[in-house]
Design an enzyme around this catalytic site. Structure first.
Site, PDB file in Angstrom:
ATOM      1  CB  THR A   1      59.104  29.750 -40.708  1.00 33.42           C
ATOM      2  OG1 THR A   1      58.329  30.701 -40.966  1.00 33.42           O
ATOM      3  CG2 THR A   1      58.882  29.123 -39.060  1.00 33.42           C
TER       4      THR A   1
ATOM      5  CG  ASP B   1      69.713  42.800 -41.632  1.00 35.44           C
ATOM      6  OD1 ASP B   1      69.372  43.000 -42.759  1.00 35.44           O
ATOM      7  OD2 ASP B   1      68.980  43.405 -40.891  1.00 35.44           O
TER       8      ASP B   1
ATOM      9  CE  LYS C   1      70.687  43.240 -46.478  1.00 36.99           C
ATOM     10  NZ  LYS C   1      69.586  43.023 -45.393  1.00 36.99           N
TER      11      LYS C   1
END
Length: 438
Positions: free
Chosen positions: A101, A178, A254
């Site tokens: 969430t 990720d 990333k």
């Protein structure tokens, strides 16, 4: 998470359930508090109490005695409705969650957690949003980003398509960091959009003072209202909260495990900077798709099996052979340097191309581009129908090959798609200024 059978038996002997106030006694230790639900991955012999101090404590029940002090009820939160301040003067934005969430509501007195992802939850945590847009929020699914698959990408793309068809002026995707860059590039190829599609997330959870969630979300709202109608990633541009960068979805990666400014644009600058609710284009010479420039379209045809293989000293050719034996639809090689691999695997790669499995070469250097004409190993690969894809990122090449092989079975046509710049994923010009060396 429910308690295991062993713990349930321990509790049921004393007619104890979640919400009851209990006293747990062990040699030299005594604790009194409210029994809470058990967290995921906690010790199998542990029960959780909420103490009067507000802290939670885990207690191993070995050699423990438990006594019910008073009967309670399972903790829950009563939430008042939120004034969303709907206005025709504001843009309609859809915020879609793919895992967890954006805003969980926690009652620290009782320990209850309200994890449902709704517009009300979001606006309770970030009430400022109602001043900037009409917010519609929903959860598509709830997974950790490392569990993302192409099937989830298809579902996400279809949901985005439906939201835009239903009048959304911009889309925000809440996503784990990720694998966010994989999802961003996959969506880039599956959707042509007349409105912005912005992926965002957080490196620090929203209950931590150092959380980047609020800043990233507010910046993403501004990005979703902007004129940049591409799939982008919006995350911190610095370790502090001064501004966020807006990265092209096919060019972002990333680059740090924990820094808040973990995302970097590779082989280009970020498309824009978002600071003080203002979106500023970084380089006016860089072309981008503008709002309403393209008609909405969706193409979720993806191949079933594409491999991404990193070259390293000592790699066994059997790794390539396994994918050939299993009839993979394509292979992306993350080669060394300009796009190389050892002589030991060239025979296996040649076998793959001879069996009409497209093989694409990228560079594990990330910065710069492949050039397989310089050294003999690269030329041998070219002669055996392996193609280089310039400055395209390995992860982007993987998602693009999935999409390309989903459009046609013809290897020549797949290669033509891979060599064509579709969503800003590759460029024939490359500035040395894009290389990060600090």
């Amino acid at each position: 998470m429910a308690y295991e059978e062993y713990l349930k038996d321990f509790l049921e002997i004393s007619n104890i359930t979640v919400g009851d106030t209990v006293k747990v006694t062990k040699p030299h230790i005594e604790h009194e508090g409210m029994l809470l639900e058990k967290p995921d991955y906690s010790n199998e012999n542990t029960i959780i109490l909420k103490l009067d101090s507000g802290y939670n404590i885990g207690i191993d029940i070995k050699d423990a005695k438990i006594e019910k002090i008073s009967e309670g009820k399972k903790p829950q939160i009563e939430l008042d409705p939120v004034d969303k301040k709907i206005s025709d003067k504001k843009k309609n934005l859809s915020i879609l969650s793919t895992g967890g969430t954006v805003a969980s509501v926690i009652d620290y007195k009782t320990g209850a957690v309200h994890p449902a992802f709704t517009a009300d939850d979001l606006l309770r945590a970030t009430p400022e949003l109602v001043d900037y847009a009409n917010i519609n929020a929903k959860a598509i699914f709830n997974i950790l980003s490392e569990n993302m698959t192409p099937e989830y990408w298809k579902k996400t793309a279809t949901t985005i398509y439906d939201e835009i068809n239903n009048g959304a002026d911009g889309i925000i995707i809440a996503h784990g960091t990720d694998t966010m860059h994989y999802t961003a590039s996959a969506l880039s190829f599956m959707i042509d959009s007349p409105v912005p599609i912005v992926l965002t997330g957080a490196q620090r959870s929203s209950d931590r003072p150092s959380s980047d969630a609020f800043t990233n979300l507010m910046a993403s709202v501004n990005a979703a209202k902007s004129d940049i109608a591409e799939v982008t990633i919006c995350m911190h541009g610095t370790e502090d909260d001064s501004y966020c960068d807006l990265h092209r979805g096919t060019r972002a990666r990333k680059m740090h495990t924990s820094r808040r400014d973990t995302f970097t644009s590779i082989n280009m600058n970020p498309l824009a900077r978002i600071e003080n609710n203002k979106v500023t284009i970084n380089d006016t010479q860089v072309k981008y798709t503008k709002r309403n420039e393209k008609e909405l379209s969706l193409n979720t045809n993806l191949a079933d099996k594409v491999a991404l293989i990193k070259m390293y000293p000592g790699i066994s050719p059997e790794i390539i052979d396994i994918y050939v034996d299993k009839n993979y639809d394509g292979i992306v090689i993350e080669g060394t340097g300009l796009g190389h691999c050892s002589d030991d695997v060239i025979t296996s790669i040649t076998r793959a191309t001879s069996e009409d499995i497209p093989v694409v070469m990228t560079s594990q250097c990330l910065f710069g581009r492949t050039n397989m004409n310089v050294y003999s190993s690269g030329r041998r690969l070219l002669q055996n129908n392996v193609i280089g894809v310039g400055d395209m990122l390995p992860e982007t090449a993987y998602t693009k090959l999935l999409w390309a092989a989903g459009q046609t079975d013809n290897v020549s046509e797949i290669y033509e798609i891979m060599k064509t710049n579709l969503k800003g994923e590759m460029d024939t010009t490359l500035s040395q200024n894009y290389f990060i060396k600090n």
